[in-house]
Design a protein around this motif. Sequence first.
Motif, PDB file in Angstrom:
ATOM      1  N   LEU A  56       0.392   8.550  50.308  1.00 47.13           N
ATOM      2  CA  LEU A  56       0.582   7.197  49.782  1.00 47.13           C
ATOM      3  C   LEU A  56       1.893   7.078  48.998  1.00 47.13           C
ATOM      4  N   GLU A  57       2.357   8.200  48.463  1.00 48.77           N
ATOM      5  CA  GLU A  57       3.639   8.194  47.743  1.00 48.77           C
ATOM      6  C   GLU A  57       4.828   8.209  48.686  1.00 48.77           C
ATOM      7  N   GLY A  58       4.572   8.374  49.982  1.00 42.80           N
ATOM      8  CA  GLY A  58       5.662   8.351  50.961  1.00 42.80           C
ATOM      9  C   GLY A  58       6.342   9.684  51.172  1.00 42.80           C
ATOM     10  N   LYS A  59       5.756  10.778  50.696  1.00 35.50           N
ATOM     11  CA  LYS A  59       6.370  12.097  50.832  1.00 35.50           C
ATOM     12  C   LYS A  59       6.081  12.705  52.196  1.00 35.50           C
ATOM     13  N   ASP A  60       7.046  13.483  52.691  1.00 37.44           N
ATOM     14  CA  ASP A  60       6.804  14.260  53.907  1.00 37.44           C
ATOM     15  C   ASP A  60       5.790  15.355  53.585  1.00 37.44           C
ATOM     16  N   ALA A  61       5.018  15.743  54.588  1.00 39.33           N
ATOM     17  CA  ALA A  61       3.964  16.713  54.303  1.00 39.33           C
ATOM     18  C   ALA A  61       3.579  17.521  55.533  1.00 39.33           C
ATOM     19  N   ILE A  62       3.078  18.719  55.271  1.00 45.92           N
ATOM     20  CA  ILE A  62       2.411  19.551  56.276  1.00 45.92           C
ATOM     21  C   ILE A  62       0.959  19.668  55.831  1.00 45.92           C
ATOM     22  N   ILE A  63       0.050  19.206  56.671  1.00 43.51           N
ATOM     23  CA  ILE A  63      -1.372  19.230  56.339  1.00 43.51           C
ATOM     24  C   ILE A  63      -2.067  20.250  57.227  1.00 43.51           C
ATOM     25  N   GLN A  64      -2.662  21.240  56.609  1.00 41.38           N
ATOM     26  CA  GLN A  64      -3.382  22.267  57.345  1.00 41.38           C
ATOM     27  C   GLN A  64      -4.767  22.458  56.753  1.00 41.38           C
ATOM     28  N   SER A  65      -5.780  22.375  57.599  1.00 39.13           N
ATOM     29  CA  SER A  65      -7.151  22.568  57.163  1.00 39.13           C
ATOM     30  C   SER A  65      -7.992  22.919  58.362  1.00 39.13           C
ATOM     31  N   GLN A  66      -9.169  23.479  58.113  1.00 40.85           N
ATOM     32  CA  GLN A  66     -10.079  23.841  59.195  1.00 40.85           C
ATOM     33  C   GLN A  66     -10.371  22.633  60.082  1.00 40.85           C
ATOM     34  N   THR A  67     -10.703  22.927  61.337  1.00 40.81           N
ATOM     35  CA  THR A  67     -11.124  21.845  62.220  1.00 40.81           C
ATOM     36  C   THR A  67     -12.415  21.233  61.692  1.00 40.81           C
ATOM     37  N   GLY A  68     -12.528  19.919  61.867  1.00 42.19           N
ATOM     38  CA  GLY A  68     -13.747  19.238  61.450  1.00 42.19           C
ATOM     39  C   GLY A  68     -13.824  18.929  59.975  1.00 42.19           C
ATOM     40  N   THR A  69     -12.680  18.937  59.281  1.00 39.64           N
ATOM     41  CA  THR A  69     -12.701  18.661  57.835  1.00 39.64           C
ATOM     42  C   THR A  69     -12.188  17.270  57.482  1.00 39.64           C
ATOM     43  N   GLY A  70     -11.842  16.463  58.484  1.00 40.05           N
ATOM     44  CA  GLY A  70     -11.441  15.092  58.207  1.00 40.05           C
ATOM     45  C   GLY A  70      -9.948  14.868  58.099  1.00 40.05           C
ATOM     46  N   LYS A  71      -9.150  15.649  58.824  1.00 41.40           N
ATOM     47  CA  LYS A  71      -7.687  15.494  58.749  1.00 41.40           C
ATOM     48  C   LYS A  71      -7.225  14.155  59.312  1.00 41.40           C
ATOM     49  N   THR A  72      -7.916  13.643  60.339  1.00 40.99           N
ATOM     50  CA  THR A  72      -7.476  12.384  60.955  1.00 40.99           C
ATOM     51  C   THR A  72      -7.476  11.249  59.946  1.00 40.99           C
ATOM     52  N   LEU A  73      -8.557  11.090  59.200  1.00 36.92           N
ATOM     53  CA  LEU A  73      -8.587  10.041  58.172  1.00 36.92           C
ATOM     54  C   LEU A  73      -7.615  10.340  57.042  1.00 36.92           C
ATOM     55  N   ALA A  74      -7.340  11.617  56.805  1.00 45.70           N
ATOM     56  CA  ALA A  74      -6.426  11.987  55.724  1.00 45.70           C
ATOM     57  C   ALA A  74      -5.027  11.427  55.957  1.00 45.70           C
ATOM     58  N   TYR A  75      -4.624  11.298  57.227  1.00 45.34           N
ATOM     59  CA  TYR A  75      -3.301  10.716  57.472  1.00 45.34           C
ATOM     60  C   TYR A  75      -3.363   9.270  57.959  1.00 45.34           C
ATOM     61  N   LEU A  76      -4.485   8.867  58.593  1.00 50.92           N
ATOM     62  CA  LEU A  76      -4.566   7.492  59.107  1.00 50.92           C
ATOM     63  C   LEU A  76      -4.656   6.463  57.985  1.00 50.92           C
ATOM     64  N   LEU A  77      -5.501   6.714  56.986  1.00 55.80           N
ATOM     65  CA  LEU A  77      -5.681   5.732  55.907  1.00 55.80           C
ATOM     66  C   LEU A  77      -4.377   5.449  55.171  1.00 55.80           C
ATOM     67  N   PRO A  78      -3.601   6.455  54.734  1.00 52.25           N
ATOM     68  CA  PRO A  78      -2.317   6.146  54.083  1.00 52.25           C
ATOM     69  C   PRO A  78      -1.333   5.449  55.018  1.00 52.25           C
ATOM     70  N   ALA A  79      -1.358   5.831  56.319  1.00 50.43           N
ATOM     71  CA  ALA A  79      -0.444   5.206  57.279  1.00 50.43           C
ATOM     72  C   ALA A  79      -0.763   3.719  57.451  1.00 50.43           C
ATOM     73  N   LEU A  80      -2.047   3.382  57.548  1.00 47.76           N
ATOM     74  CA  LEU A  80      -2.438   1.974  57.685  1.00 47.76           C
ATOM     75  C   LEU A  80      -2.078   1.186  56.433  1.00 47.76           C
ATOM     76  N   GLU A  81      -2.142   1.827  55.273  1.00 45.21           N
ATOM     77  CA  GLU A  81      -1.775   1.148  54.018  1.00 45.21           C
ATOM     78  C   GLU A  81      -0.296   0.788  53.998  1.00 45.21           C
ATOM     79  N   ARG A  82       0.513   1.546  54.725  1.00 43.28           N
ATOM     80  CA  ARG A  82       1.963   1.300  54.727  1.00 43.28           C
ATOM     81  C   ARG A  82       2.364   0.172  55.675  1.00 43.28           C
TER      82      ARG A  82
END
Length: 479
Positions: A38-64
């Motif tokens: 949400l702060e607009g920073k570049d990022a590398i997101i790494q987490s186990q499969t099935g932990t909700g990464k899709t919403l982790a990047y979709l929600l901030p992207a839709l807010e922009r």
Amino acid sequence: MGISFEQLQITQTYVDKLTQLGIGEATPIQAEGIPVLLEGKDAIIQSQTGTGKTLAYLLPALERIDPAVKQLQVLVVVPTRELGMQIMQEIEKLTSGGPIRSQSLIGGAAVARQIEKLRLHPHIVVGTPGRLLELMKVRKLTLHHVKVGIIDEVDQVFELGSMQDVEAVLKGMLRSSQMVFVSATIPPSTEQAAGRWLKNPVIIKINPTQRTAETLEHHYVVCQEREKIDTLRRLVRMIKPKSAIVFINVTDDIAQVVAKLQFVGLSIEALYGEASKQDRAKVMGNFRDGKFQLLLATDVAARGLDIEGVTHVFHLDVATNAEYYLHRVGRTGRMGREGTSISIVTTKELFIIEKFEKQLGITIEPKSLYEGRLVDPAQDRSAAAMRSRREAARPSGAPTRGSSAGSRDAAAPAGAVRVSAATPSEARSPRDAAPAKPAAAGVKPAGGGKAVSKAQRERDRKSKGAPRWLKEKQQNKEE
């Protein structure tokens, strides 16, 4: 108590949509990733499969996104059609009834229809590198207004031979665009590539040492190569999974494997790489609807898929490396649910299992099929071994199965003659026990019988097996 999406400053409209979907609290990767994005920073997101990464990047992207601006503002790059369609479904759930427009630009679909739909000026696009570049070359797609660029399953995108296509797509965006790289596995080579495109990225990793979900069980079963399909059949018949994925390595053999598995009675369909978008969508839809039990797929085809209800993953071919194994098992045991992974291996492949254990920090337990159950090898007893133990436990002289007490003397010493208990006249002598020697030619046998000539023996040999009437005819003729 977890962190709510309201606390993460997500718009109430999206919070309400999430509530309708049964999502009330953020997962750890969402709680940590959403504020950074949400702060607009570049990022590398790494987490186990099935932990909700899709919403982790979709929600901030839709807010922009600014719905009033009729320009493409968010681009999501994916390695496969299936993952792209899956992300599109998530976007549609969050934006339905609202002003934000979305579109997929995925290979295999009709280009003309995609170009026609681009005239509606979508705000967010999900696409594969090849199709995106194709539309950019004919100037039907421009990325000059993209605020957020996201590459999901980034390691796979870079490794699929489309690195040049990806770089060409990224060059079409402004340097000021926010860039986000996402995956469950980000090897050093991917981090090096990310360094070229990300500006002072924030690296977000949740439990990096815990590579797989804690709710997963890992097993392996050993058999011969020619027995793998039958072993899979037995496992499926025994476990009866409602929904499971079967992985193989070689895509050229997928049609042959499907035919063999269907021949042995398994309810299975395959995700073909060369199939059309409509055919692949139909297979995925039928699998989600439970119209067949098993989905046969390769590592690439199933990358990133989130299919609710998948309880088991079977490895008909052992994964080629630990990263692929990690993504395979991530198709089950998602979001805290239980899941099971079973690798079907030969003795020559056991070293691969040991390697995965060391690299991933997990325990893959050996199992055996025994009497309709999946048991520890120590509990597995073959029928022959069980018979041996029963024989050893039987009292001395006791009859064995299929024999009578009077026909066997178990305690007789070696070389002794066994005597029947029927009648004395039927008792056999040591001579009787030995094979009778043939009488020499011209010598009378005991009992006053006629001497058997050489010619007679030859006739007897030739007539052996002849019908009785023919033997009697021959005998009468000689008399």
